[in-house]
Design a protein around this motif. Sequence first.
Motif, PDB file in Angstrom:
ATOM      1  N   GLY B   7       0.828  -1.208   0.000  1.00 35.46           N
ATOM      2  CA  GLY B   7       0.000   0.000   0.000  1.00 35.46           C
ATOM      3  C   GLY B   7       0.859   1.253   0.000  1.00 35.46           C
ATOM      4  O   GLY B   7       2.065   1.202  -0.236  1.00 35.46           O
ATOM      5  N   PRO B   8       0.220   2.395   0.260  1.00 36.80           N
ATOM      6  CA  PRO B   8       0.958   3.650   0.301  1.00 36.80           C
ATOM      7  C   PRO B   8       1.868   3.671   1.528  1.00 36.80           C
ATOM      8  O   PRO B   8       1.497   3.153   2.577  1.00 36.80           O
ATOM      9  CB  PRO B   8      -0.140   4.706   0.418  1.00 36.80           C
ATOM     10  CG  PRO B   8      -1.297   3.988   1.015  1.00 36.80           C
ATOM     11  CD  PRO B   8      -1.204   2.563   0.556  1.00 36.80           C
ATOM     12  N   LEU B  24      -1.673  -3.946   1.185  1.00 35.74           N
ATOM     13  CA  LEU B  24      -2.913  -3.198   0.944  1.00 35.74           C
ATOM     14  C   LEU B  24      -4.130  -4.118   1.028  1.00 35.74           C
ATOM     15  O   LEU B  24      -5.162  -3.766   1.580  1.00 35.74           O
ATOM     16  CB  LEU B  24      -2.856  -2.559  -0.443  1.00 35.74           C
ATOM     17  CG  LEU B  24      -4.056  -1.695  -0.843  1.00 35.74           C
ATOM     18  CD1 LEU B  24      -4.139  -0.449   0.010  1.00 35.74           C
ATOM     19  CD2 LEU B  24      -3.967  -1.309  -2.317  1.00 35.74           C
ATOM     20  N   GLN B  39     -15.419   3.360   0.966  1.00 35.22           N
ATOM     21  CA  GLN B  39     -14.583   2.914  -0.149  1.00 35.22           C
ATOM     22  C   GLN B  39     -15.444   2.556  -1.362  1.00 35.22           C
ATOM     23  O   GLN B  39     -15.064   2.817  -2.501  1.00 35.22           O
ATOM     24  CB  GLN B  39     -13.759   1.695   0.270  1.00 35.22           C
ATOM     25  CG  GLN B  39     -12.486   2.059   1.012  1.00 35.22           C
ATOM     26  CD  GLN B  39     -11.407   0.981   0.906  1.00 35.22           C
ATOM     27  OE1 GLN B  39     -11.720  -0.200   0.952  1.00 35.22           O
ATOM     28  NE2 GLN B  39     -10.163   1.395   0.784  1.00 35.22           N
ATOM     29  N   TRP B  93      -4.637   2.368  -6.938  1.00 40.73           N
ATOM     30  CA  TRP B  93      -4.974   1.715  -5.660  1.00 40.73           C
ATOM     31  C   TRP B  93      -6.275   0.930  -5.786  1.00 40.73           C
ATOM     32  O   TRP B  93      -6.408  -0.182  -5.279  1.00 40.73           O
ATOM     33  CB  TRP B  93      -5.112   2.746  -4.526  1.00 40.73           C
ATOM     34  CG  TRP B  93      -3.853   3.477  -4.153  1.00 40.73           C
ATOM     35  CD1 TRP B  93      -3.712   4.829  -4.033  1.00 40.73           C
ATOM     36  CD2 TRP B  93      -2.580   2.919  -3.811  1.00 40.73           C
ATOM     37  NE1 TRP B  93      -2.438   5.156  -3.660  1.00 40.73           N
ATOM     38  CE2 TRP B  93      -1.709   3.998  -3.512  1.00 40.73           C
ATOM     39  CE3 TRP B  93      -2.071   1.615  -3.760  1.00 40.73           C
ATOM     40  CZ2 TRP B  93      -0.369   3.825  -3.146  1.00 40.73           C
ATOM     41  CZ3 TRP B  93      -0.741   1.435  -3.394  1.00 40.73           C
ATOM     42  CH2 TRP B  93       0.100   2.523  -3.095  1.00 40.73           C
ATOM     43  N   GLN B  94      -7.209   1.545  -6.472  1.00 42.95           N
ATOM     44  CA  GLN B  94      -8.502   0.877  -6.623  1.00 42.95           C
ATOM     45  C   GLN B  94      -8.343  -0.429  -7.406  1.00 42.95           C
ATOM     46  O   GLN B  94      -8.883  -1.465  -7.015  1.00 42.95           O
ATOM     47  CB  GLN B  94      -9.484   1.838  -7.324  1.00 42.95           C
ATOM     48  CG  GLN B  94     -10.896   1.323  -7.425  1.00 42.95           C
ATOM     49  CD  GLN B  94     -11.542   1.096  -6.056  1.00 42.95           C
ATOM     50  OE1 GLN B  94     -11.276   1.833  -5.101  1.00 42.95           O
ATOM     51  NE2 GLN B  94     -12.348   0.043  -5.937  1.00 42.95           N
ATOM     52  N   ARG B  97      -7.032  -3.289  -5.521  1.00 45.13           N
ATOM     53  CA  ARG B  97      -7.999  -3.999  -4.683  1.00 45.13           C
ATOM     54  C   ARG B  97      -9.080  -4.673  -5.530  1.00 45.13           C
ATOM     55  O   ARG B  97      -9.596  -5.721  -5.153  1.00 45.13           O
ATOM     56  CB  ARG B  97      -8.630  -3.035  -3.679  1.00 45.13           C
ATOM     57  CG  ARG B  97      -7.613  -2.575  -2.616  1.00 45.13           C
ATOM     58  CD  ARG B  97      -8.199  -1.570  -1.601  1.00 45.13           C
ATOM     59  NE  ARG B  97      -9.613  -1.650  -1.500  1.00 45.13           N
ATOM     60  CZ  ARG B  97     -10.455  -0.768  -2.041  1.00 45.13           C
ATOM     61  NH1 ARG B  97     -10.000   0.300  -2.679  1.00 45.13           N
ATOM     62  NH2 ARG B  97     -11.743  -0.928  -1.912  1.00 45.13           N
ATOM     63  N   ALA B 159       2.074   3.887  -6.913  1.00 43.10           N
ATOM     64  CA  ALA B 159       0.848   3.116  -6.706  1.00 43.10           C
ATOM     65  C   ALA B 159       0.682   2.091  -7.819  1.00 43.10           C
ATOM     66  O   ALA B 159       0.333   0.929  -7.577  1.00 43.10           O
ATOM     67  CB  ALA B 159      -0.359   4.056  -6.653  1.00 43.10           C
ATOM     68  N   ALA B 163       0.618  -1.839  -7.330  1.00 46.98           N
ATOM     69  CA  ALA B 163      -0.617  -2.535  -7.688  1.00 46.98           C
ATOM     70  C   ALA B 163      -0.435  -3.416  -8.918  1.00 46.98           C
ATOM     71  O   ALA B 163      -1.342  -4.161  -9.287  1.00 46.98           O
ATOM     72  CB  ALA B 163      -1.731  -1.525  -7.932  1.00 46.98           C
ATOM     73  N   ARG B 405      -7.767   9.255  -3.989  1.00 43.67           N
ATOM     74  CA  ARG B 405      -6.590   8.389  -3.801  1.00 43.67           C
ATOM     75  C   ARG B 405      -6.480   7.951  -2.351  1.00 43.67           C
ATOM     76  O   ARG B 405      -6.060   6.831  -2.061  1.00 43.67           O
ATOM     77  CB  ARG B 405      -5.312   9.078  -4.294  1.00 43.67           C
ATOM     78  CG  ARG B 405      -4.825  10.241  -3.465  1.00 43.67           C
ATOM     79  CD  ARG B 405      -3.516  10.847  -4.020  1.00 43.67           C
ATOM     80  NE  ARG B 405      -3.068  11.937  -3.148  1.00 43.67           N
ATOM     81  CZ  ARG B 405      -1.838  12.068  -2.682  1.00 43.67           C
ATOM     82  NH1 ARG B 405      -0.899  11.209  -2.994  1.00 43.67           N
ATOM     83  NH2 ARG B 405      -1.534  13.090  -1.905  1.00 43.67           N
ATOM     84  N   SER B 409      -7.120   3.820  -0.973  1.00 46.31           N
ATOM     85  CA  SER B 409      -6.030   3.102  -0.296  1.00 46.31           C
ATOM     86  C   SER B 409      -6.244   3.025   1.214  1.00 46.31           C
ATOM     87  O   SER B 409      -5.333   2.678   1.957  1.00 46.31           O
ATOM     88  CB  SER B 409      -4.699   3.793  -0.596  1.00 46.31           C
ATOM     89  OG  SER B 409      -4.737   5.152  -0.173  1.00 46.31           O
ATOM     90  N   GLY B 412      -5.069   0.416   3.659  1.00 53.37           N
ATOM     91  CA  GLY B 412      -3.641   0.352   3.976  1.00 53.37           C
ATOM     92  C   GLY B 412      -3.258   1.070   5.244  1.00 53.37           C
ATOM     93  O   GLY B 412      -2.103   1.019   5.680  1.00 53.37           O
TER      94      GLY B 412
END
Lengths: 622, 622
Positions: B7-8, B24, B39, B93-94, B97, B159, B163, B405, B409, B412
């Motif tokens: 993750g971040p 993440l 989310q 990030w999306q 996931r 990211a 990812a 953003r 995330s 995380g």
Amino acid sequence: MTERILGPVHPTPAATAALRPLFLGAVTFAAGSFLGDWQERNATRSLPHCVEQLDVAGALDNLRRVTGEVEAGRRNMWFADSDVYKTLEAAAWQLGRTPDDAELRAFLDTTAALVAKAQADDGYLNSYFAVDKPELRWKELHWSHELYCAGHLIQAAVAAARAGVGAQLVTVARRFADLIVERFSVVDDVDGHPEIETALVELYRVTGHRPYLDLAKRFLDLRGRGLLNGERFGPRYLQDHVPVREADEVAGHVVRQLYLLAGVVDVAVETRDDALLDSARRLWADAFGAKTYLTGAQGSRHRDEAFGDPYELPPDRAYGETCAAIASFQWNWRMLLATGEGKYADEMERVLYNAIAGSTAVDGTHFFYSNPLHLRTGHDGSHEDAPSQRLAWYSCACCPPNLARLVASLSGYVATTDHGGLQLHLYADGAVKTTVDGFDVHVVTRTRYPWDGRVEVSVTTDAALALSLRIPGWASEALIDGSPAEVRDGYAEVRRDWSAGATVTLDLPMPARIVRPHPRIDAVRGCVAVARGPLVHCVEQADLPAGVTLEDVRIDPAGPLDAGDPVALTARGRVEPPASDELYPAVADVAGEPVELHLIPYFRWGNREPGPMRVWLPVTAG
Amino acid sequence: MTERILGPVHPTPAATAALRPLFLGAVTFAAGSFLGDWQERNATRSLPHCVEQLDVAGALDNLRRVTGEVEAGRRNMWFADSDVYKTLEAAAWQLGRTPDDAELRAFLDTTAALVAKAQADDGYLNSYFAVDKPELRWKELHWSHELYCAGHLIQAAVAAARAGVGAQLVTVARRFADLIVERFSVVDDVDGHPEIETALVELYRVTGHRPYLDLAKRFLDLRGRGLLNGERFGPRYLQDHVPVREADEVAGHVVRQLYLLAGVVDVAVETRDDALLDSARRLWADAFGAKTYLTGAQGSRHRDEAFGDPYELPPDRAYGETCAAIASFQWNWRMLLATGEGKYADEMERVLYNAIAGSTAVDGTHFFYSNPLHLRTGHDGSHEDAPSQRLAWYSCACCPPNLARLVASLSGYVATTDHGGLQLHLYADGAVKTTVDGFDVHVVTRTRYPWDGRVEVSVTTDAALALSLRIPGWASEALIDGSPAEVRDGYAEVRRDWSAGATVTLDLPMPARIVRPHPRIDAVRGCVAVARGPLVHCVEQADLPAGVTLEDVRIDPAGPLDAGDPVALTARGRVEPPASDELYPAVADVAGEPVELHLIPYFRWGNREPGPMRVWLPVTAG
């Protein structure tokens, strides 16, 4: 000679006017009096300082770039010509009262010649657009300030014309004004910064040339119709969001709003337009009912230099620009002349003795641009936007020369006449020499105002004179020759046989008093201020015991206030340090120690070492 | 697959770190949970909205001007490339996931290709300077935002790299980063807007390429030495007034200050520089001890978007930029990882559930830029600087994609590990699947947090796991399996034999409670706020009886607070209208009527008709 000089704002005989201004020289302030000393300091310190800074900061060089005398790059704001014009106006009023000041006359003549030389053949005059952006002339009025600068040139010329100095300046201003009339009588456009409106009306008053008045009215009518490109500031900032005749609240940039309102009153009285005057009354009620600081300052926001919402009056982030305070004084004077109602003179007094007086240091050469009512402990004063002390000059230097022109003409704002009457609005030790209905009237005023509320007015005249004495709104009682005064619209009228001379004694008792904020002013909830007469007082860090943080000081509003020394009142206080470091504690726990508080007049703050100050003091928990 | 995505903010193994972030995908929020719904809304509403607005507002067309695909003039801010990059980061990030979102992947791929095409042969990338001001490249870094935009490009690439999407973006970012290293390793210069520092450290973490870290450190060391031309904003605005190692207070532009501090922690932990980390601790103490709103928002001034002086925290003029709240969350996360102290997680929670949560409308497509704690009656909401309700987009659109953003995330940021331990910082209904010391750990959390303070944590692992549960600072008591928790540094540690699975029940009672301001916060003197758990509440005009002005409402702090409905607490209040119209009356006169007050969570405000709102309520006179 100087007695016959007209002062600022002189409506024509045809204008709507409850009251008429006196000649500028009709009023003299005694040496040693509050206003007399102020005018003297202005003449000997502030005005010469402005003259010097015009050179130092480059405002004169900008004009010399037009004439070819200077080749270096431009300095200062693009509208810095207005600094030159305001200083010229100040010089003209000053010379109107003290014509023998050779140095000042030399400045005026030299600068008028420079300005004349910088004028284009067609009459256009603006050092920025002439040299740097000729292709944009009149093209971007939302930010250009071209008509704003023209307005200040015209006001300087009006002063010069009335004072009988700087004839060249009058010629220049008329040529430019004629060019402006020629263009803007047919093109629908207005300037992003009002000022030209009141200037044109005053030029009409001097010249009798009706197109100036017509154009001023036209500018008012065109405004608020979205002609300006609001860009990121939005139309309120530019006073272009609503026609002033429809507006019901003051909004946006304060100086722009107030300069516009000066023009509104000027146009309304000269065109006898009562509906327009009513707009000014409506906006006045909003401004002074919900958007004015205790010191008379206006403008609650640094961002966009704006009025802010109703009752949004934070003392620490008060913007309260000096120019806005001056503009408020000038607007209220116009309202007073038009209506004769004392509430306008009350606001003139409030803003003069507090916000305006406080903007200049005792040395006369340092100035505040913004005028807060609270300088916080730990304040970051590194930026000129909110410095910890007065500065000698500003990158935008509108305020210092604005102060100079106001104070140089201050004697024009203290008394008026009407048919059969003389009105005293602002009390000062000094004399008034005028005529009422053709009869000579001599008045000598003896007073220590604003330090003492006794005013002895000695009058000699053959007229059946009604002497009106203003009873300030702050006065809880007023005695005339020992008897309670009968007050109407803020004035007590006194009639006597004055032919052999007679003295009237006005007593305005000045105990120190507690002032409370309207409960909707959230920013000073739980606080009171101390005032005495027209003066608002404050506590400075310098008068607190070592180690005490100003924000921990409380005042007992029920405690005795001692005004034995009017420049340092004392009050009963406590020091209540925070019980915890937590920013948002679950419980409040108050303890503290008694402390004697010393409160100095607000206008005197910041004349010792820089340090925290506050007007509004939290009250003790008890 | 997605479980192994970093993750971040992922420090290298060599970094100073009390705690380590999880992958993440290690944390999942249950559908219907507060954070899970958030989310989901971000994925289905906010992020697509941002993608759409990049086209509508012209940010993508600006890049197409570089590639020649678009010929029209530039639109939007000169630094609007960063809006594109932040949206790309959110998409990455999306997709990390939810990798099957074809539409989002198409956006990411297409846009990465556009960005790649817009990159110059030497690696430079900036749509404004490339097309409109090529001669100024790197020349005016005090305002150019060139490195700021580069920083957001790099963060998007980080990211994407983590990812496993948008490989092209990583190539582009590295090429640009290499160019930046080449130039700025030898030229003494910094950007007027920090961001590149933290980005370079993250890129170092992804690539292991040491020059990125070295340059980040170099930028920190060069800053505060007057290299930037401060112009009218002054050096504090640009974070150039003092080297950060010497600073003892947060100052100037809030987002700039906080982004810088994120970089400070990143560099400090990667270079194991404890003295530098101490600078961050010192500035944290100042920020959270005197310059933070109850909602976690920071920035007391609209003018210059600045922190303001200590305890200068006006609720109505709170700037509290959404980006600053996000930056505060990110800075506190870094401090938490470095130190393991719960106070940092407390501030993450405060700002997340109040300032950040409140910045987005329930529809997910309208946003606040500034987040006041009081919208005044009569508020002029005509300017986007202080609108009366959330707007779909802003001329400076930094906030919406920044939210996208962060929320994409968010999983995380809720839990960490250390040797032998798992720490839960933010409670959410959901699951954690990770390893501790090589052992698998499965955690299922059942809770209605933040509406209810019961958190049931079921753990299965063969590790000798110490489970640390954060006990928030707001909790006056905390029970673990019915017994008072022992709290150290903000956490209660639980050890069990988890091998057969075990459930721990944490109870954080959430009665509605009164919160008081530090007595030096003058702007809310005499007021209290109501909170429940991590949520700050507020009163909206919409919940008052008709005809009642919000500013006339008082709360009885001794009265009962009913939390029967956690989304609409009730309290005992009074309506106390002003006794007089006078702005500064000599006497105070209080009368009023009882009223029942309904208080909704702050983050829900402004979702009905626009109208006044306030968090801090004056207390009744009695």
